[in-house]
Scaffold this motif. Structure first.
Motif, PDB file in Angstrom:
ATOM      1  N   UNK A  27       0.792  -1.222   0.000  1.00  0.00           N
ATOM      2  CA  UNK A  27       0.000   0.000   0.000  1.00  0.00           C
ATOM      3  C   UNK A  27       0.830   1.281   0.000  1.00  0.00           C
ATOM      4  N   UNK A  28       2.074   1.236   0.431  1.00  0.00           N
ATOM      5  CA  UNK A  28       2.854   2.473   0.532  1.00  0.00           C
ATOM      6  C   UNK A  28       4.179   2.277  -0.185  1.00  0.00           C
ATOM      7  N   UNK A  29       4.653   3.268  -0.905  1.00  0.00           N
ATOM      8  CA  UNK A  29       5.903   3.113  -1.640  1.00  0.00           C
ATOM      9  C   UNK A  29       7.115   3.182  -0.731  1.00  0.00           C
ATOM     10  N   UNK A  30       8.147   2.423  -1.064  1.00  0.00           N
ATOM     11  CA  UNK A  30       9.425   2.545  -0.361  1.00  0.00           C
ATOM     12  C   UNK A  30      10.243   3.639  -1.028  1.00  0.00           C
ATOM     13  N   UNK A  31      11.038   4.348  -0.208  1.00  0.00           N
ATOM     14  CA  UNK A  31      11.858   5.438  -0.713  1.00  0.00           C
ATOM     15  C   UNK A  31      13.328   5.159  -0.438  1.00  0.00           C
ATOM     16  N   UNK A  32      14.169   5.806  -1.185  1.00  0.00           N
ATOM     17  CA  UNK A  32      15.605   5.692  -0.980  1.00  0.00           C
ATOM     18  C   UNK A  32      15.999   6.316   0.350  1.00  0.00           C
ATOM     19  N   UNK A  33      17.037   5.781   0.983  1.00  0.00           N
ATOM     20  CA  UNK A  33      17.492   6.293   2.284  1.00  0.00           C
ATOM     21  C   UNK A  33      17.901   7.766   2.215  1.00  0.00           C
ATOM     22  N   UNK A  34      18.227   8.242   1.027  1.00  0.00           N
ATOM     23  CA  UNK A  34      18.664   9.635   0.885  1.00  0.00           C
ATOM     24  C   UNK A  34      17.510  10.586   0.609  1.00  0.00           C
ATOM     25  N   UNK A  35      16.280  10.111   0.727  1.00  0.00           N
ATOM     26  CA  UNK A  35      15.132  10.972   0.488  1.00  0.00           C
ATOM     27  C   UNK A  35      15.107  12.132   1.476  1.00  0.00           C
ATOM     28  N   UNK A  36      14.314  13.157   1.142  1.00  0.00           N
ATOM     29  CA  UNK A  36      14.197  14.356   1.967  1.00  0.00           C
ATOM     30  C   UNK A  36      13.876  13.992   3.418  1.00  0.00           C
ATOM     31  N   UNK A  37      14.484  14.718   4.344  1.00  0.00           N
ATOM     32  CA  UNK A  37      14.390  14.386   5.771  1.00  0.00           C
ATOM     33  C   UNK A  37      12.955  14.372   6.275  1.00  0.00           C
ATOM     34  N   UNK A  38      12.118  15.266   5.749  1.00  0.00           N
ATOM     35  CA  UNK A  38      10.764  15.397   6.268  1.00  0.00           C
ATOM     36  C   UNK A  38       9.852  14.242   5.879  1.00  0.00           C
ATOM     37  N   UNK A  39      10.277  13.412   4.939  1.00  0.00           N
ATOM     38  CA  UNK A  39       9.449  12.272   4.551  1.00  0.00           C
ATOM     39  C   UNK A  39       9.414  11.190   5.632  1.00  0.00           C
ATOM     40  N   UNK A  40      10.416  11.167   6.497  1.00  0.00           N
ATOM     41  CA  UNK A  40      10.505  10.083   7.478  1.00  0.00           C
ATOM     42  C   UNK A  40      10.829  10.583   8.878  1.00  0.00           C
ATOM     43  N   UNK A  41      10.860  11.898   9.088  1.00  0.00           N
ATOM     44  CA  UNK A  41      11.310  12.463  10.357  1.00  0.00           C
ATOM     45  C   UNK A  41      10.349  12.163  11.503  1.00  0.00           C
ATOM     46  N   UNK A  96      10.800   4.622   8.415  1.00  0.00           N
ATOM     47  CA  UNK A  96      10.048   5.764   7.915  1.00  0.00           C
ATOM     48  C   UNK A  96      10.008   5.841   6.407  1.00  0.00           C
ATOM     49  N   UNK A  97      10.980   5.204   5.740  1.00  0.00           N
ATOM     50  CA  UNK A  97      11.052   5.239   4.284  1.00  0.00           C
ATOM     51  C   UNK A  97      10.656   3.907   3.660  1.00  0.00           C
ATOM     52  N   UNK A  98      10.088   3.021   4.463  1.00  0.00           N
ATOM     53  CA  UNK A  98       9.743   1.704   3.958  1.00  0.00           C
ATOM     54  C   UNK A  98       8.423   1.669   3.209  1.00  0.00           C
ATOM     55  N   UNK A  99       8.038   0.454   2.806  1.00  0.00           N
ATOM     56  CA  UNK A  99       6.733   0.206   2.213  1.00  0.00           C
ATOM     57  C   UNK A  99       5.900  -0.593   3.203  1.00  0.00           C
ATOM     58  N   UNK A 100       4.587  -0.493   3.095  1.00  0.00           N
ATOM     59  CA  UNK A 100       3.696  -1.231   3.977  1.00  0.00           C
ATOM     60  C   UNK A 100       2.929  -2.269   3.177  1.00  0.00           C
ATOM     61  N   UNK A 101       2.892  -3.487   3.717  1.00  0.00           N
ATOM     62  CA  UNK A 101       2.086  -4.557   3.125  1.00  0.00           C
ATOM     63  C   UNK A 101       1.324  -5.239   4.246  1.00  0.00           C
ATOM     64  N   UNK A 102       0.013  -5.330   4.095  1.00  0.00           N
ATOM     65  CA  UNK A 102      -0.794  -5.972   5.131  1.00  0.00           C
ATOM     66  C   UNK A 102      -0.480  -7.455   5.204  1.00  0.00           C
ATOM     67  N   UNK A 103      -0.476  -7.964   6.416  1.00  0.00           N
ATOM     68  CA  UNK A 103      -0.308  -9.387   6.655  1.00  0.00           C
ATOM     69  C   UNK A 103      -1.636 -10.075   6.337  1.00  0.00           C
ATOM     70  N   UNK A 104      -1.656 -10.856   5.268  1.00  0.00           N
ATOM     71  CA  UNK A 104      -2.898 -11.473   4.823  1.00  0.00           C
ATOM     72  C   UNK A 104      -3.525 -12.389   5.850  1.00  0.00           C
ATOM     73  N   UNK A 105      -2.701 -12.961   6.724  1.00  0.00           N
ATOM     74  CA  UNK A 105      -3.224 -13.887   7.730  1.00  0.00           C
ATOM     75  C   UNK A 105      -4.207 -13.201   8.676  1.00  0.00           C
ATOM     76  N   UNK A 106      -3.990 -11.892   8.925  1.00  0.00           N
ATOM     77  CA  UNK A 106      -4.834 -11.161   9.875  1.00  0.00           C
ATOM     78  C   UNK A 106      -5.673 -10.085   9.198  1.00  0.00           C
TER      79      UNK A 106
END
Length: 585
Positions: free
Chosen positions: A13-27, A511-521
């Motif tokens: 559901x959420x895109x992963x970003x590079x570690x060098x992305x703008x600080x405010x995206x993951x602060x 903070x810069x990761x992607x989110x995937x729901x756990x299908x089991x729950x």
């Protein structure tokens, strides 16, 4: 977007970003309420030198930035949100030199500094409003604000039926003020709009002079080195043409109430008008002129989330508080729904989601989650009201915080939540200062209970808040156990939990990761479980159990941190009720 082949059904559901992305995206940003953080001169009121003296605490906590609630010149009728001079520090808090020293020390510690900006209204002691009163009807000075002729036969009725957020009418008649100007305006029947207290007149943002002035204020503080602005009532600057009547009611943070039966009310004419976006595009151009990725953060109580996402389009603001998450009840389906919808609308405009659980306007989540009904909660709690279950509230608050900080995006913490501070629910009425308490004749206790000065040292006067033992609001006697020095080094403490979680969040790049729901729950009525993933590192499972029965982690999971005790029978880890774990799998 990171998609991997998984043994279970996962929907990303959420895109992963590079570690060098703008600080405010993951602060992770820590809100400081200056009155109540630390007192540097012993007068019982927190101040800028006091904040500077405690910045090491924030650096050790592991946050990326701090947001300062208003410290400008102000008569303090609304805790500093009634600004009389945007370019100076109120003497209660220090001087401009003190502000410069705070900025210098914070930057030396690697902390960015965001300051509050209050553009919807000024104080009635602002020079512009004093000039407006003196100049009289039809003057250019009055055109800076929203003065209107009254209704009724002789102007004795307000221009429309709007209510103040703090209770009572949103209009005050000039001639009813104690300082109403004398001749030739002694019979001045005009009214002025104040969506908040009568001491906070709303500015007229259709006036080019107002727009130019506020852009000048932005530059004043950017030139001094601030890293951005949290914009108070960002959705309120522009009002609908003609200021039409409206039968709805607006609450702070929660937004507009629906009609009985769940029918949505018409769009409020005083909030979230399309014209605000032109203002923020012009502000974005200003902040983009400055180096270092300066930011704009919207405090906007806007429904639905699609409309909130409009504030964080690529050429407008960088962040907008997710109040839908803050007011969500302690319910797995409701939390999952909010998270999924938040990512859907923000991903569509390329913006991060900005999570928050507490601030200076709501009951602290360590108490709110201990009430029989969770969600936004009441506007303050008094001694005669239903009291939170302190143990339950703290257990859920720790679990909710780990859930929030495991989500990709940015997050805000409110001062003292790292100490597990509860709401002060027994403040005497004669100590209260929130205008909402007075304008509702005590029907709402107001926000003072979440603004009580922090406990730093268990054995010191005023718990170390002030060397003289003074405190502008009384602190509960039972706060010894919450003091920072008592919790420091105790692995079971909430303070050490926050330090551990913030360190792991940064090291793992959650903070810069992607989110995937756990299908089991996915359809569970009691579990929120997802995977935070990114290229080049192991996935992190985040699981919150809101149900009565323990939930077993998938086999092979290695627990990284837990909000509370778990059990391990050798085959799998069991997560008890109201507990969140982070785990590698």
């Amino acid at each position: 977007m990171t998609v991997r082949t998984e043994p279970r059904s996962l929907t990303v559901h959420a895109p992963a970003h590079d570690r060098d992305e703008a600080w405010w995206r993951h602060a992770v940003i820590y809100q400081v309420y200056p009155r109540s953080f630390a007192d540097g001169n012993g007068d019982g009121m927190g101040d800028l030198p006091g904040i500077t003296s405690r910045l090491d605490h924030l650096a050790a906590l592991g946050v990326d930035a701090l947001w300062l609630s208003p410290f400008y010149r102000s008569p303090q009728h609304d805790g500093g949100y009634d600004v009389s001079d945007y370019r100076d520090v109120d003497p209660r808090f220090g001087t401009l030199a003190d502000a410069d020293a705070l900025l210098e020390r914070a930057h030396a510690l690697g902390l960015r500094v965001i300051v509050d900006l209050v553009p919807n209204h000024t104080s009635d002691e602002h020079v512009w409003f004093r000039e407006a009163l003196a100049a009289g009807p039809t003057s250019p000075e009055r055109a800076r604000y929203l003065f209107r002729e009254g209704g009724g036969e002789v102007g004795e009725e307000p221009p429309n039926n709007w209510e103040s957020i703090f209770g009572g009418p949103a209009w005050t008649r000039v001639c009813d003020r104690d300082d109403a100007p004398g001749s030739p305006w002694e019979n001045d029947g005009q009214w002025y709009l104040h969506l908040f207290d009568s001491t906070q007149p709303d500015l007229n943002w259709e006036n080019p002079e107002v727009r130019a002035e506020m852009e000048s204020v932005l530059r004043f503080w950017l030139d001094r080195g601030v890293d951005g602005f949290r914009v108070d009532v960002a959705h309120g600057l522009v009002k609908a043409a003609g200021l039409p009547d409206w039968t709805g009611h607006v609450e702070m943070v929660a937004g507009t109430e629906d009609e009985p039966g769940g029918t949505a009310r018409p769009h409020p004419p005083m909030f979230d008008q399309d014209g605000v976006h032109e203002i923020y595009r012009s502000w974005r151009r200003v902040v983009d002129e400055y180096p270092g990725e300066r930011v704009l953060v919207a405090e906007a109580w806007v429904d639905p989330l699609e409309r909130l996402a409009r504030y964080v389009r690529a050429d407008e603001m960088h962040q907008a508080f997710n109040f839908a998450f803050l007011v969500s009840p302690w319910s797995a389906p409701r939390l999952r729904e909010c998270v999924e919808e938040s990512y859907r609308v923000n991903d569509a405009v390329g913006a991060p989601t900005t999570w928050v659980l507490s601030n200076h306007d709501v009951v602290r989540h360590a108490s709110r989650l201990g009430l029989p009904e969770t969600g936004k909660g009441p506007n303050g709690i008094g001694a005669e009201d239903v009291q939170p279950d302190a143990e339950l509230g703290l257990r859920r608050a720790r679990a909710a915080t780990l859930l929030m900080l495991g989500l990709p995006g940015s997050a805000y913490l409110y001062q003292g939540e790292e100490l597990g501070l509860p709401e002060h629910t027994a403040l005497p009425d004669d100590a209260r200062e929130d205008p909402a308490f007075f304008r509702t004749d005590g029907a709402e206790k107001g926000r003072d209970g979440c603004r009580v000065p922090l406990p730093w040292e268990a054995g010191a006067p005023s718990f170390g808040f002030s060397e003289q033992g003074r405190s502008w609001l009384p602190q509960p006697d039972g706060w010894h156990a919450h003091a920072a020095d008592v919790q420091d080094g105790d692995p079971r403490s909430t303070l050490e939990l926050y330090r551990t979680v913030l360190r792991l969040r940064r090291e793992l790049g959650l903070g810069l990761g992607s989110l995937a729901w756990d299908g089991e729950h996915a359809g569970s009525g009691s579990v929120v479980s997802f995977v935070n993933g990114a290229p080049g590192r192991e996935d992190v499972v985040v699981l919150t159990n809101l149900g009565a029965e323990p939930v077993r982690l998938p086999a092979g999971c290695e627990v990284l941190v837990s909000s509370g005790p778990t059990t391990d029978d050798g085959a799998a880890v069991a997560v008890p009720q109201d507990t969140t774990v982070w785990a590698h799998r």
